[in-house]
Design a protein around this motif. Structure first.
Motif, mmCIF file in Angstrom:
data_model
loop_
_atom_site.group_PDB
_atom_site.id
_atom_site.type_symbol
_atom_site.label_atom_id
_atom_site.label_comp_id
_atom_site.label_asym_id
_atom_site.label_seq_id
_atom_site.Cartn_x
_atom_site.Cartn_y
_atom_site.Cartn_z
ATOM 1 N N GLU A 178 -13.335 4.147 -3.788
ATOM 2 C CA GLU A 178 -12.822 4.181 -5.163
ATOM 3 C C GLU A 178 -13.730 5.015 -6.052
ATOM 4 N N HIS A 179 -15.043 4.840 -5.882
ATOM 5 C CA HIS A 179 -16.016 5.625 -6.657
ATOM 6 C C HIS A 179 -15.827 7.122 -6.396
ATOM 7 N N PRO B 241 -14.740 -0.054 0.683
ATOM 8 C CA PRO B 241 -13.637 0.386 -0.189
ATOM 9 C C PRO B 241 -14.056 0.710 -1.625
ATOM 10 N N SER B 242 -15.075 0.015 -2.144
ATOM 11 C CA SER B 242 -15.491 0.332 -3.515
ATOM 12 C C SER B 242 -16.153 1.716 -3.591
ATOM 13 N N GLN C 103 0.832 -1.207 0.000
ATOM 14 C CA GLN C 103 0.000 0.000 0.000
ATOM 15 C C GLN C 103 0.865 1.255 0.000
ATOM 16 N N GLU D 29 -8.853 8.001 1.817
ATOM 17 C CA GLU D 29 -9.060 6.638 1.325
ATOM 18 C C GLU D 29 -9.373 5.652 2.449
ATOM 19 N N HIS E 38 -13.137 8.770 -5.400
ATOM 20 C CA HIS E 38 -11.899 9.328 -5.960
ATOM 21 C C HIS E 38 -11.906 9.385 -7.482
ATOM 22 N N LYS E 39 -12.710 8.556 -8.107
ATOM 23 C CA LYS E 39 -12.830 8.616 -9.564
ATOM 24 C C LYS E 39 -13.832 9.683 -10.009
#
Length: 348
Positions: free
Chosen positions: A68-69, A64-65, A30, A332, A71-72
Motif C-alpha cells: 500500500e505504501h 500488504p501495508s 478483490q 500488489e 502504490h501511494k
C-alpha cells in the motif's frame, strides 16, 4: 510448461479473476475492487538532477501495508505510469514499423543479443528431470561476472558510478540461479531497470516505442530461449489459472498494438492462420502462439484465462483490463513484490 508440473516455488493462491475482461459469475470482492479501479494512465518520468548519490538498491516490501505504501508513493505512481506510457507508445503499431533508434537503444539490443549467445556456449546437460537444468546457474555466473561491464557500456562517463545501482535490477531480470526459475517479478525488475535509464535521462518518451518494439522484444526472445533451453521453473505461477507462466507485460503492450485494428479482434487468437502470419508483428499474438507451442492440448483447458479474454468485444477493453490486472495481480502481490528493489532512482 505443459499442464503437469512440479509445484512452483513462491507459489501463490489462484488469482481472483481478471478485472474488466472476463465473465466470472461470482466475482470475489478483490476482483470487484480491481474492476472498479481507474485504468493506469501514462505519467512523465522526472529526470534525476545531479549530483546523484547512487546506492545499492535493496528490498523493502514484506507485507500488504508495504504494498500500500509503494502504490501511494511517488515512485509507485511513476512506475505504473511508465508501464502505461510504454503501452500507449505501441498503440496501432506493428513491431516492424519505423521507430527512432538512438545509439543507446542499439547498444541495449546488442547487449541482449550477446547474452543470448552465451546460451549457445553453455548447452544444457542431460538430466532425468524436465525442469531446472543446472547449466542455467553457469549462465547466471556469466551474468554476475560480465554484467557490471555491460552496464559500463550503457552509462556516460559522468554516470559510471551508477553501475552499483543499475546492475542489481538488471541481474535480477533474468531469473533466479538458486531456484532455476523465472516469473513476472523478474520481468518487473527489467521494467524497473528501463525506468532507471529514463530517470537518468538516457531514454525519454521519444524512445518508448523503440524500448518496447526493439529492446523489450530482444529481452522476450532471450527469456524464451532461456526458458526452453534450461526449462526454468515458473516462479510464483498460478498454474492453469494464470495468464501466462512467465510473462505479463507483452500482453499489455500487445493488446495496445491491436487497439482499433480493422480486422483482428480478441477472438482472432483462435484463427491458426492469423497466429501464423502475424505473431511476429503483434506481441499478444506471439504470446498466444508461444503458449500453444509449449503446452499440449486445447487452449481453453491449459490457458482458460487467455481463452476467456478472447470473448471480450474490443482490444481497447482488453488493454485497459490488462493494465488493471497487472497492478492487481503483479504489483500488489507480496510474493512477487518482495523482490522489488529500491534505491536513489526508485525511492522507497
Amino acid at each position: 510448461m505443459d499442464q503437469m508440473r512440479m509445484p512452483a516455488p513462491l507459489s501463490m493462491p489462484p488469482p481472483v479473476s481478471h478485472p474488466d475482461m472476463g465473465h466470472n459469475p461470482n466475482p470475489a470482492p478483490q476482483m470487484t475492487l480491481a474492476a472498479l479501479a481507474p485504468v493506469p494512465q501514462p505519467r512523465p518520468v522526472p529526470v534525476v538532477q545531479p549530483p546523484i548519490a547512487f546506492q545499492v538498491p535493496r528490498k523493502r516490501i514484506n507485507n500488504p501495508s508495504d504494498i500500500e505504501h509503494f502504490h501511494k508513493s511517488e515512485a509507485g505512481k511513476i512506475f505504473l505510469g511508465f508501464i502505461a506510457g510504454l503501452s500507449a507508445s505501441m498503440e496501432g503499431k506493428k513491431l516492424s514499423d519505423y521507430c527512432r533508434e538512438s545509439p543507446l537503444i542499439k547498444t541495449l539490443c546488442n547487449i541482449l543479443e550477446e547474452m543470448s549467445s552465451w546460451i549457445d556456449q553453455l548447452p544444457p546437460k542431460q538430466q532425468p528431470a524436465r525442469y531446472g537444468n543446472p547449466v542455467f546457474r553457469e549462465w547466471q555466473t556469466w551474468l554476475e561476472e560480465r554484467g557490471p561491464g555491460l552496464m559500463v557500456r550503457i552509462l556516460p562517463e559522468d554516470l559510471k558510478e551508477g553501475v552499483v545501482e543499475l546492475f542489481p535490477y538488471f541481474a535480477d531480470s533474468f531469473g533466479n540461479a538458486t531456484r532455476i526459475d523465472y516469473g513476472t517479478g523478474h520481468e518487473t525488475n527489467f521494467a524497473a531497470w528501463l525506468l532507471c535509464l529514463a530517470r537518468l535521462g538516457l531514454v525519454n518518451e521519444d524512445d518508448y516505442q523503440a524500448l518496447v518494439a526493439r529492446v523489450f522484444v530482444k529481452y522476450l526472445d532471450l527469456m524464451r530461449k532461456l526458458q526452453t533451453t534450461y526449462w526454468l521453473e515458473p516462479a510464483g505461477s498460478h498454474g492453469v489459472w494464470g495468464l501466462d507462466d512467465y510473462h505479463f507485460l507483452p500482453f499489455i503492450f500487445g493488446s495496445a498494438q491491436l487497439k482499433d485494428h480493422k480486422y483482428m479482434k480478441p477472438k482472432s487468437i483462435h484463427n491458426a492462420d492469423i497466429l501464423e502470419n502475424f505473431s511476429h508483428e503483434y506481441l499478444y499474438l506471439g504470446c498466444v502462439q508461444f503458449v500453444k507451442k509449449v503446452k499440449k492440448g486445447v487452449l481453453a483447458e491449459h490457458s482458460p484465462i487467455i481463452d476467456d479474454i478472447s470473448a471480450v468485444a474490443t482490444w481497447n477493453k482488453v488493454n485497459s483490463g490488462m493494465l488493471k490486472m497487472y497492478k492487481a495481480e503483479v504489483l500488489e502481490k507480496v510474493p512477487i513484490m518482495q523482490h522489488f528493489l529500491f534505491g536513489s532512482l526508485i525511492k522507497w
